[in-house]
Design a protein around this motif. Structure first.
Motif: not given
Length: 384
Positions: A30-59
């Motif tokens: 559920g989280w993964r399905t919604l993530y990209s649209n929530f991140a792009v359409d609601v928050i408006g992050i770019n590719g580099f910010q997406n990389g940072i979030v995903q890096a934090v997700r892997e810590i």
């Protein structure tokens, strides 16, 4: 359809693992399905910010070795259900923090639960079932996870028409909290018979297991982070389209995954993993140079199918390791898997800003390297 025995299906440990797999699937898918649209359409992050979030997700995955220390105070099955509860909580509160910082914090909470669950889930499965049954159980649980993912995708498609993303997160996370509490009381799991070492294990003879995990972590990020982000940012896939794509993926793997365990038993880990890595070379090249959305979506499905073949790394370890090393080594392997996973999203995000094709070309190189080292796999059955 390949099935496991009736005796295994009635095993309390199998039922416990089954319920946790379903719970984790509902939360994480559920989280993964919604993530990209929530991140792009609601928050408006770019590719580099997406990389940072995903890096934090892997810590948290990088810190999976800490499971060894938790074993001093908790049983593995307790760590399992507490981790899924934390995963569900992280998903449930995501929509209440629609900012880049909020996304980082809720992602971290969700990820701690997910990665610690994954660590003990793999460990308990390998400890609880024999060398021939374990591949079948691992594959069967992945198959059940796939059908759960399909149902979640269908639910999200419907919910997206009547609820904002914020409340879909609440519905998903809240449902799992209830399901896990039910599991704790209804399906108490037994402890594995062989007592595990409660310290970090690093042994020279496990070098190939460590290396394949390391490369697998890098390969996984290309799929999880950049392939999906590409579909949303470059090809403008909607929430419903992403959910539908996941549904197609999981319907296929629901039928296919049970056979993976059978193929491992029949052909061996080396051949099965080689097939995965060889195919991924062409999939990643396709991501980089084919710009037809439908074909790219088909490549994404192929990519997802081969994800299940990675259980060969775990069963290879089970067949060659000291049984007392399984729990700490699964934690160590999970940590090694996430060394590259922590850095790849940030590095890949920077490469994405330069040229969006570069992360996929790097992924193709990783697949070539994995294919080479897979040829070193040897298990006792193959040596006789």
């Amino acid at each position: 359809m390949v099935t496991i025995s009736k005796e295994v299906r009635k095993d309390p440990m199998y039922l416990f693992l089954l319920m946790l797999v379903i719970s984790a699937a509902v939360s994480f898918q559920g989280w993964r399905t919604l993530y990209s649209n929530f991140a792009v359409d609601v928050i408006g992050i770019n590719g580099f910010q997406n990389g940072i979030v995903q890096a934090v997700r892997e810590i948290p995955g990088f810190l999976s070795f800490a499971v060894v220390f938790l074993l001093l105070f908790l049983k593995e099955n307790q760590i399992g259900y507490l981790s899924v509860l934390l995963l569900a909580l992280g998903v449930m509160i995501t929509g209440f923090f629609p900012s880049f910082t909020g996304l980082i914090v809720t992602t971290f909470i969700m990820s701690v639960g997910f990665h610690y669950y994954e660590t003990v889930n793999q460990s308990l499965t390998l400890q609880s079932f024999n060398l021939k049954t374990a591949p079948l159980v691992l594959a069967k649980l992945r198959s059940i996870m796939s059908i759960a993912n399909v149902l979640i995708g269908a639910a999200i498609i419907g919910l997206a028409y009547i609820l904002p993303l914020k409340w879909i997160y609440v519905v998903l996370g809240g449902s799992v909290l209830i399901l896990v509490v039910y599991t704790i009381f209804k399906f108490p799991a037994r402890e594995p018979e062989i007592k595990q070492h409660k310290r970090i294990i690093l042994k020279k003879r496990y070098w190939l297991f460590y290396l394949l995990n390391f490369l697998s972590g890098a390969r996984r990020q290309i799929f999880v982070v950049f392939a999906l982000f590409m579909l949303v940012e470059k090809y403008h896939f909607s929430v419903q389209q992403i959910a539908l794509l996941y549904a197609v993926n999981n319907l296929i793997t629901w039928q296919l995954n049970p056979y993976i365990g059978k193929w491992i038993n029949k052909f061996g880990e080396r051949k099965v993993l080689s097939m995965e890595y060889m195919s991924l070379i062409f999939v990643f090249i396709g991501y980089a140079f084919i710009e037809e959305p439908i074909i790219v979506a088909l490549l994404y499905i192929v990519d997802h199918i081969f994800f299940g073949f990675s259980i060969g790394i775990k069963t290879f370890f089970q067949k060659t390791a000291d049984p007392k090393d399984i729990a700490p080594s699964m934690a160590t392997g999970f940590t090694i898997n996430h060394i590259m996973a922590v850095f790849m999203p940030v590095v890949g995000g920077a490469l994405w800003i330069w040229n969006w094709r570069l992360p996929f070309l790097v992924g193709s190189g990783i697949a070539v390297t994995s294919l080479i080292f897979a040829q070193y796999i040897r298990v006792p059955e193959e040596q006789e």
